[in-house]
Design a protein around this motif. Structure first.
Motif, mmCIF file in Angstrom:
data_model
loop_
_atom_site.group_PDB
_atom_site.id
_atom_site.type_symbol
_atom_site.label_atom_id
_atom_site.label_comp_id
_atom_site.label_asym_id
_atom_site.label_seq_id
_atom_site.Cartn_x
_atom_site.Cartn_y
_atom_site.Cartn_z
ATOM 1 N N ARG A 48 0.835 -1.208 0.000
ATOM 2 C CA ARG A 48 0.000 0.000 0.000
ATOM 3 C C ARG A 48 0.873 1.262 0.000
ATOM 4 O O ARG A 48 0.605 2.214 -0.725
ATOM 5 N N GLU A 49 1.922 1.258 0.818
ATOM 6 C CA GLU A 49 2.832 2.405 0.873
ATOM 7 C C GLU A 49 3.513 2.625 -0.479
ATOM 8 O O GLU A 49 3.667 3.762 -0.923
ATOM 9 N N SER A 50 3.915 1.541 -1.124
ATOM 10 C CA SER A 50 4.531 1.656 -2.449
ATOM 11 C C SER A 50 3.547 2.251 -3.450
ATOM 12 O O SER A 50 3.914 3.103 -4.264
ATOM 13 N N PHE A 51 2.303 1.807 -3.380
ATOM 14 C CA PHE A 51 1.271 2.330 -4.277
ATOM 15 C C PHE A 51 1.079 3.830 -4.057
ATOM 16 O O PHE A 51 1.056 4.608 -5.013
ATOM 17 N N LEU A 52 0.964 4.240 -2.810
ATOM 18 C CA LEU A 52 0.763 5.663 -2.502
ATOM 19 C C LEU A 52 1.968 6.493 -2.933
ATOM 20 O O LEU A 52 1.817 7.598 -3.470
ATOM 21 N N LYS A 53 3.164 5.963 -2.720
ATOM 22 C CA LYS A 53 4.374 6.676 -3.114
ATOM 23 C C LYS A 53 4.460 6.819 -4.631
ATOM 24 O O LYS A 53 4.743 7.899 -5.151
ATOM 25 N N LEU A 54 4.188 5.735 -5.336
ATOM 26 C CA LEU A 54 4.276 5.762 -6.800
ATOM 27 C C LEU A 54 3.217 6.678 -7.417
ATOM 28 O O LEU A 54 3.515 7.423 -8.351
ATOM 29 N N THR A 55 2.006 6.627 -6.907
ATOM 30 C CA THR A 55 0.967 7.485 -7.482
ATOM 31 C C THR A 55 1.224 8.956 -7.183
ATOM 32 O O THR A 55 0.742 9.827 -7.904
ATOM 33 N N ALA A 56 1.999 9.243 -6.147
ATOM 34 C CA ALA A 56 2.376 10.632 -5.864
ATOM 35 C C ALA A 56 3.555 11.071 -6.726
ATOM 36 O O ALA A 56 3.710 12.262 -7.006
ATOM 37 N N GLU A 57 4.398 10.119 -7.164
ATOM 38 C CA GLU A 57 5.583 10.443 -7.953
ATOM 39 C C GLU A 57 5.323 10.497 -9.451
ATOM 40 O O GLU A 57 6.103 11.081 -10.186
ATOM 41 N N LEU A 58 4.256 9.860 -9.900
ATOM 42 C CA LEU A 58 3.987 9.797 -11.336
ATOM 43 C C LEU A 58 3.047 10.914 -11.746
ATOM 44 O O LEU A 58 2.019 11.142 -11.111
ATOM 45 N N ARG A 59 3.396 11.597 -12.821
ATOM 46 C CA ARG A 59 2.650 12.757 -13.308
ATOM 47 C C ARG A 59 1.579 12.304 -14.294
ATOM 48 O O ARG A 59 1.804 11.434 -15.116
ATOM 49 N N CYS A 60 0.429 12.950 -14.225
ATOM 50 C CA CYS A 60 -0.649 12.672 -15.167
ATOM 51 C C CYS A 60 -0.278 13.286 -16.523
ATOM 52 O O CYS A 60 -0.033 14.486 -16.598
ATOM 53 N N PRO A 61 -0.241 12.486 -17.592
ATOM 54 C CA PRO A 61 0.120 13.038 -18.904
ATOM 55 C C PRO A 61 -0.899 14.042 -19.435
ATOM 56 O O PRO A 61 -0.557 14.914 -20.223
ATOM 57 N N MET A 62 -2.121 13.946 -18.978
ATOM 58 C CA MET A 62 -3.157 14.862 -19.468
ATOM 59 C C MET A 62 -3.149 16.173 -18.676
ATOM 60 O O MET A 62 -3.224 17.247 -19.255
ATOM 61 N N CYS A 63 -3.064 16.078 -17.365
ATOM 62 C CA CYS A 63 -3.129 17.274 -16.511
ATOM 63 C C CYS A 63 -1.794 18.004 -16.473
ATOM 64 O O CYS A 63 -1.752 19.217 -16.396
ATOM 65 N N GLN A 64 -0.701 17.282 -16.437
ATOM 66 C CA GLN A 64 0.667 17.768 -16.464
ATOM 67 C C GLN A 64 1.111 18.503 -15.209
ATOM 68 O O GLN A 64 2.291 18.669 -15.012
ATOM 69 N N ASN A 65 0.224 18.956 -14.382
ATOM 70 C CA ASN A 65 0.626 19.601 -13.138
ATOM 71 C C ASN A 65 0.070 18.871 -11.926
ATOM 72 O O ASN A 65 0.097 19.408 -10.829
ATOM 73 N N GLN A 66 -0.433 17.676 -12.144
ATOM 74 C CA GLN A 66 -0.970 16.875 -11.052
ATOM 75 C C GLN A 66 -0.376 15.483 -11.122
ATOM 76 O O GLN A 66 -0.095 14.969 -12.206
ATOM 77 N N ASN A 67 -0.228 14.896 -9.958
ATOM 78 C CA ASN A 67 0.191 13.500 -9.971
ATOM 79 C C ASN A 67 -1.046 12.629 -10.212
ATOM 80 O O ASN A 67 -2.176 13.109 -10.162
ATOM 81 N N ILE A 68 -0.828 11.353 -10.467
ATOM 82 C CA ILE A 68 -1.971 10.494 -10.804
ATOM 83 C C ILE A 68 -2.828 10.183 -9.585
ATOM 84 O O ILE A 68 -3.968 9.754 -9.732
ATOM 85 N N ALA A 69 -2.312 10.422 -8.399
ATOM 86 C CA ALA A 69 -3.119 10.211 -7.195
ATOM 87 C C ALA A 69 -4.202 11.284 -7.073
ATOM 88 O O ALA A 69 -5.313 11.006 -6.628
ATOM 89 N N ASP A 70 -3.898 12.508 -7.478
ATOM 90 C CA ASP A 70 -4.836 13.623 -7.330
ATOM 91 C C ASP A 70 -5.675 13.881 -8.567
ATOM 92 O O ASP A 70 -6.687 14.563 -8.494
ATOM 93 N N SER A 71 -5.246 13.367 -9.711
ATOM 94 C CA SER A 71 -5.932 13.665 -10.966
ATOM 95 C C SER A 71 -7.195 12.827 -11.110
ATOM 96 O O SER A 71 -7.247 11.668 -10.703
ATOM 97 N N ASP A 72 -8.197 13.423 -11.720
ATOM 98 C CA ASP A 72 -9.447 12.718 -11.971
ATOM 99 C C ASP A 72 -9.598 12.372 -13.455
ATOM 100 O O ASP A 72 -10.649 11.928 -13.879
#
Length: 163
Positions: free
Chosen positions: A47-71
């Motif tokens: 779970r920690e790895s998942f949360l860390k990775l989704t915070a580190e990876l950028r959404c290609p569509m939003c470009q200023n949000q990570n994939i954890a925060d992007s909808d």
């Protein structure tokens, strides 16, 4: 007798409308919860790895949000892929490499130092260095002020005005 029938019809209409609105609300509520990602993990470390990775990876569509925060839909897909890769036993670095190979280096918030990105790392340092050189040269080019000569000239002008 007519008024009794119309009030009964009005009560029936209100009850029907209330039922329809309740049904619509429930359908909407279930559709919203169905759109959310639900993930279950085998271990807290996963779970920690998942949360860390989704915070580190950028959404290609939003470009200023990570994939954890992007909808965005692509962010949902990327979260599901990160989850699937972690469930397969992939390490965090393997997941990052997979995402980079699919979406490019831009997808990771920590870009590597390569020939293409070297100007991102060296540009600000080079700019500061050049600015310092310009400032130092400007200060050394200005002629030194002779305060004693300026004071003597000012005194001479004052004496002329007094006369």
């Amino acid at each position: 007798m007519l008024s009794n029938t119309s009030s009964h019809g009005l009560a029936f209409f209100k009850a029907t409308m209330l039922s329809i609105f309740t049904l619509l609300f429930m359908l909407f509520a279930f559709s919203v919860t169905a759109a959310e990602d639900k993930f279950s993990f085998d271990t807290p470390a996963q779970r920690e790895s998942f949360l860390k990775l989704t915070a580190e990876l950028r959404c290609p569509m939003c470009q200023n949000q990570n994939i954890a925060d992007s909808d965005a839909m692509i962010a949902h897909d990327m979260r599901r892929k990160v989850y699937a890769l972690l469930k397969q036993g992939k390490t965090e670095q393997e997941v990052i490499e997979f995402m980079k190979s699919r979406y490019g280096d831009f997808v990771h918030y920590q870009p590597p130092v390569t020939a293409a990105t070297l100007w991102l790392w060296g540009g600000p340092v080079l700019f500061i260095f050049i600015a310092l050189i310009v400032v130092v040269r400007r200060k050394s080019v200005t002629p030194p002020e002779d305060m004693a000569a300026k004071l003597a000239k000012a005194d001479e002008m004052l004496e002329r005005e007094k006369e």
